[in-house]
Scaffold this motif. Sequence first.
Motif, PDB file in Angstrom:
ATOM      1  N   SER A  13      10.245  17.493  53.190  1.00 30.43           N
ATOM      2  CA  SER A  13       8.945  17.154  53.769  1.00 30.43           C
ATOM      3  C   SER A  13       7.924  18.180  53.294  1.00 30.43           C
ATOM      4  O   SER A  13       8.140  19.384  53.425  1.00 30.43           O
ATOM      5  CB  SER A  13       9.017  17.151  55.296  1.00 30.43           C
ATOM      6  OG  SER A  13       9.822  16.080  55.744  1.00 30.43           O
ATOM      7  N   ARG A  15       4.127  19.708  53.571  1.00 29.62           N
ATOM      8  CA  ARG A  15       3.009  19.819  54.504  1.00 29.62           C
ATOM      9  C   ARG A  15       1.856  20.652  53.948  1.00 29.62           C
ATOM     10  O   ARG A  15       0.886  20.903  54.660  1.00 29.62           O
ATOM     11  CB  ARG A  15       3.501  20.409  55.828  1.00 29.62           C
ATOM     12  CG  ARG A  15       4.482  19.511  56.571  1.00 29.62           C
ATOM     13  CD  ARG A  15       5.010  20.174  57.834  1.00 29.62           C
ATOM     14  NE  ARG A  15       5.821  19.268  58.633  1.00 29.62           N
ATOM     15  CZ  ARG A  15       7.120  19.050  58.443  1.00 29.62           C
ATOM     16  NH1 ARG A  15       7.759  19.696  57.463  1.00 29.62           N
ATOM     17  NH2 ARG A  15       7.789  18.205  59.215  1.00 29.62           N
ATOM     18  N   ALA A  16       1.978  21.078  52.704  1.00 28.08           N
ATOM     19  CA  ALA A  16       0.892  21.811  52.040  1.00 28.08           C
ATOM     20  C   ALA A  16       0.661  21.168  50.684  1.00 28.08           C
ATOM     21  O   ALA A  16       1.614  21.005  49.895  1.00 28.08           O
ATOM     22  CB  ALA A  16       1.239  23.284  51.889  1.00 28.08           C
ATOM     23  N   ALA A  61      -6.063  13.527  62.381  1.00 26.16           N
ATOM     24  CA  ALA A  61      -5.341  14.804  62.407  1.00 26.16           C
ATOM     25  C   ALA A  61      -5.303  15.358  63.823  1.00 26.16           C
ATOM     26  O   ALA A  61      -4.270  15.851  64.294  1.00 26.16           O
ATOM     27  CB  ALA A  61      -5.997  15.801  61.456  1.00 26.16           C
ATOM     28  N   GLN A  67      -2.411  18.151  63.275  1.00 26.58           N
ATOM     29  CA  GLN A  67      -1.653  18.342  62.041  1.00 26.58           C
ATOM     30  C   GLN A  67      -2.636  18.307  60.870  1.00 26.58           C
ATOM     31  O   GLN A  67      -3.046  17.235  60.409  1.00 26.58           O
ATOM     32  CB  GLN A  67      -0.580  17.263  61.894  1.00 26.58           C
ATOM     33  CG  GLN A  67       0.437  17.283  63.040  1.00 26.58           C
ATOM     34  CD  GLN A  67       1.607  16.362  62.816  1.00 26.58           C
ATOM     35  OE1 GLN A  67       2.389  16.536  61.887  1.00 26.58           O
ATOM     36  NE2 GLN A  67       1.759  15.368  63.685  1.00 26.58           N
ATOM     37  N   TYR A  69      -2.607  18.713  57.727  1.00 27.15           N
ATOM     38  CA  TYR A  69      -2.323  18.063  56.446  1.00 27.15           C
ATOM     39  C   TYR A  69      -2.693  16.587  56.462  1.00 27.15           C
ATOM     40  O   TYR A  69      -2.829  15.973  55.410  1.00 27.15           O
ATOM     41  CB  TYR A  69      -0.855  18.260  56.042  1.00 27.15           C
ATOM     42  CG  TYR A  69       0.091  18.487  57.175  1.00 27.15           C
ATOM     43  CD1 TYR A  69       0.770  17.433  57.774  1.00 27.15           C
ATOM     44  CD2 TYR A  69       0.309  19.767  57.668  1.00 27.15           C
ATOM     45  CE1 TYR A  69       1.641  17.639  58.821  1.00 27.15           C
ATOM     46  CE2 TYR A  69       1.191  19.984  58.725  1.00 27.15           C
ATOM     47  CZ  TYR A  69       1.844  18.918  59.306  1.00 27.15           C
ATOM     48  OH  TYR A  69       2.704  19.125  60.352  1.00 27.15           O
ATOM     49  N   VAL A  70      -2.846  15.990  57.646  1.00 25.56           N
ATOM     50  CA  VAL A  70      -3.368  14.619  57.706  1.00 25.56           C
ATOM     51  C   VAL A  70      -4.764  14.571  57.097  1.00 25.56           C
ATOM     52  O   VAL A  70      -5.145  13.594  56.443  1.00 25.56           O
ATOM     53  CB  VAL A  70      -3.395  14.117  59.171  1.00 25.56           C
ATOM     54  CG1 VAL A  70      -4.122  12.785  59.278  1.00 25.56           C
ATOM     55  CG2 VAL A  70      -1.979  13.993  59.719  1.00 25.56           C
ATOM     56  N   ALA A  73      -4.307  16.095  52.842  1.00 26.44           N
ATOM     57  CA  ALA A  73      -3.501  15.419  51.823  1.00 26.44           C
ATOM     58  C   ALA A  73      -4.372  14.518  50.955  1.00 26.44           C
ATOM     59  O   ALA A  73      -5.398  13.991  51.407  1.00 26.44           O
ATOM     60  CB  ALA A  73      -2.400  14.595  52.488  1.00 26.44           C
ATOM     61  N   VAL A 127       4.929  13.645  53.794  1.00 21.84           N
ATOM     62  CA  VAL A 127       5.542  13.862  55.100  1.00 21.84           C
ATOM     63  C   VAL A 127       5.115  12.734  56.024  1.00 21.84           C
ATOM     64  O   VAL A 127       3.965  12.286  55.988  1.00 21.84           O
ATOM     65  CB  VAL A 127       5.150  15.233  55.693  1.00 21.84           C
ATOM     66  CG1 VAL A 127       3.663  15.337  55.946  1.00 21.84           C
ATOM     67  CG2 VAL A 127       5.929  15.523  56.976  1.00 21.84           C
ATOM     68  N   TYR A 128       6.044  12.276  56.842  1.00 20.79           N
ATOM     69  CA  TYR A 128       5.732  11.224  57.809  1.00 20.79           C
ATOM     70  C   TYR A 128       5.047  11.828  59.032  1.00 20.79           C
ATOM     71  O   TYR A 128       5.346  12.948  59.443  1.00 20.79           O
ATOM     72  CB  TYR A 128       7.009  10.498  58.250  1.00 20.79           C
ATOM     73  CG  TYR A 128       7.623   9.646  57.163  1.00 20.79           C
ATOM     74  CD1 TYR A 128       6.975   8.508  56.710  1.00 20.79           C
ATOM     75  CD2 TYR A 128       8.857   9.975  56.598  1.00 20.79           C
ATOM     76  CE1 TYR A 128       7.531   7.717  55.720  1.00 20.79           C
ATOM     77  CE2 TYR A 128       9.418   9.191  55.602  1.00 20.79           C
ATOM     78  CZ  TYR A 128       8.746   8.064  55.169  1.00 20.79           C
ATOM     79  OH  TYR A 128       9.293   7.282  54.183  1.00 20.79           O
ATOM     80  N   ILE A 129       4.152  11.053  59.635  1.00 16.94           N
ATOM     81  CA  ILE A 129       3.386  11.511  60.793  1.00 16.94           C
ATOM     82  C   ILE A 129       3.622  10.564  61.962  1.00 16.94           C
ATOM     83  O   ILE A 129       2.868   9.612  62.191  1.00 16.94           O
ATOM     84  CB  ILE A 129       1.878  11.617  60.470  1.00 16.94           C
ATOM     85  CG1 ILE A 129       1.648  12.459  59.210  1.00 16.94           C
ATOM     86  CG2 ILE A 129       1.134  12.209  61.670  1.00 16.94           C
ATOM     87  CD1 ILE A 129       2.052  13.922  59.345  1.00 16.94           C
ATOM     88  N   CYS A 156       1.488  11.199  54.752  1.00 17.23           N
ATOM     89  CA  CYS A 156       0.657  12.036  53.879  1.00 17.23           C
ATOM     90  C   CYS A 156       1.277  12.047  52.489  1.00 17.23           C
ATOM     91  O   CYS A 156       2.492  12.172  52.352  1.00 17.23           O
ATOM     92  CB  CYS A 156       0.598  13.470  54.398  1.00 17.23           C
ATOM     93  SG  CYS A 156      -0.179  13.700  55.997  1.00 17.23           S
TER      94      CYS A 156
END
Length: 240
Positions: A13, A15-16, A61, A67, A69-70, A73, A127-129, A156
Motif C-alpha cells: 500500500s 501512501r506517499a 480527505a 487521510q 493522500y486522498v 495522489a 492504496v484503498y480508502i 488513490c
Amino acid sequence: MNDVIETILSHRSIRAFKDTEISSEQLDCVLQAGIAASSSSLMQVVSVIRVTDKNKRTELARLAGNQAYVETAAEFLVFCIDYQRHYTLNPEVRPEFTELTLIGAIDAGIMAQNCLLAAESMGLGGVYIGGLRNSPNEVDALLGLPQHTAVMFGLCLGVPDQHPELKPRLSPEVIVHENQYQPLDVDKVKAYDEVMQAYYQARSENVKQQGWSDQVTKKLSQESRPFILDYLNRKGLARQ
C-alpha cells in the motif's frame, strides 16, 4: 514465476506520492482493466467516480479521517454499487434485495483490484480508502449519488514516493482448507504473531509492539460503522 505473479506478490500500500501526473493513456488502461473484470451474470453493477475537483478532494480527505493522500495522489477513484442504471432501464428492477447488495460490493472489489494491479504493473502505486464509509451520507451527497447507488471505497493512485517494507501475510496453511473447514492451528497463528512483531519493530515508520492476533481481535471486539445499514437502506439497498 511470471511478471503478473511477481507484481501481485510485490504489492504494497502506497501512501506517499510524487507530484507527477498519471498519463491519460495509463489511466485509460487502468480503467479498461477494471471494466474487464469478472461481473456476476454480466450485470455490471459498479460505477467509478474519478474525482478531479480539488475542493472535493480536500473534503473527501477530511471525511475519510484526514487521510492526506486522498488529496495529494495523482488520481482518486471512488467505487460505488450502482443499480440506478438498471432501474432507469426498467423500474421493475428490485435493487433492495440483500443478495444484490452483496453482488455489488463483491464486484466493486474485483473491479478495483484489477485497476490496482494494472496500475502496479506500470510502476504506479495505490492504496484503498475504506474510510469514505466513515461519513457515507456526506460522501454520497458530495458526489451526487442517486438512489440505488452507494459509495463503497476509494482508491488513490500515483507514482510512489516511498518503498515500504513488504507486510507478511498469514500462511496458506491457515487460510486454505481442503474439502471442509478445518480447526484453527493456534500454534501457526502464534508463529505468525512473532513474524508480525518483528516486522512492526523493524519497519521504518509506525513502529509497533504488537502481534497480529491481538491487533485484529481488539478491532473486531467493537462495532464498526453501525450506521452503514441505515445508509444502505436509505439508498434502497440491503432491505431484504
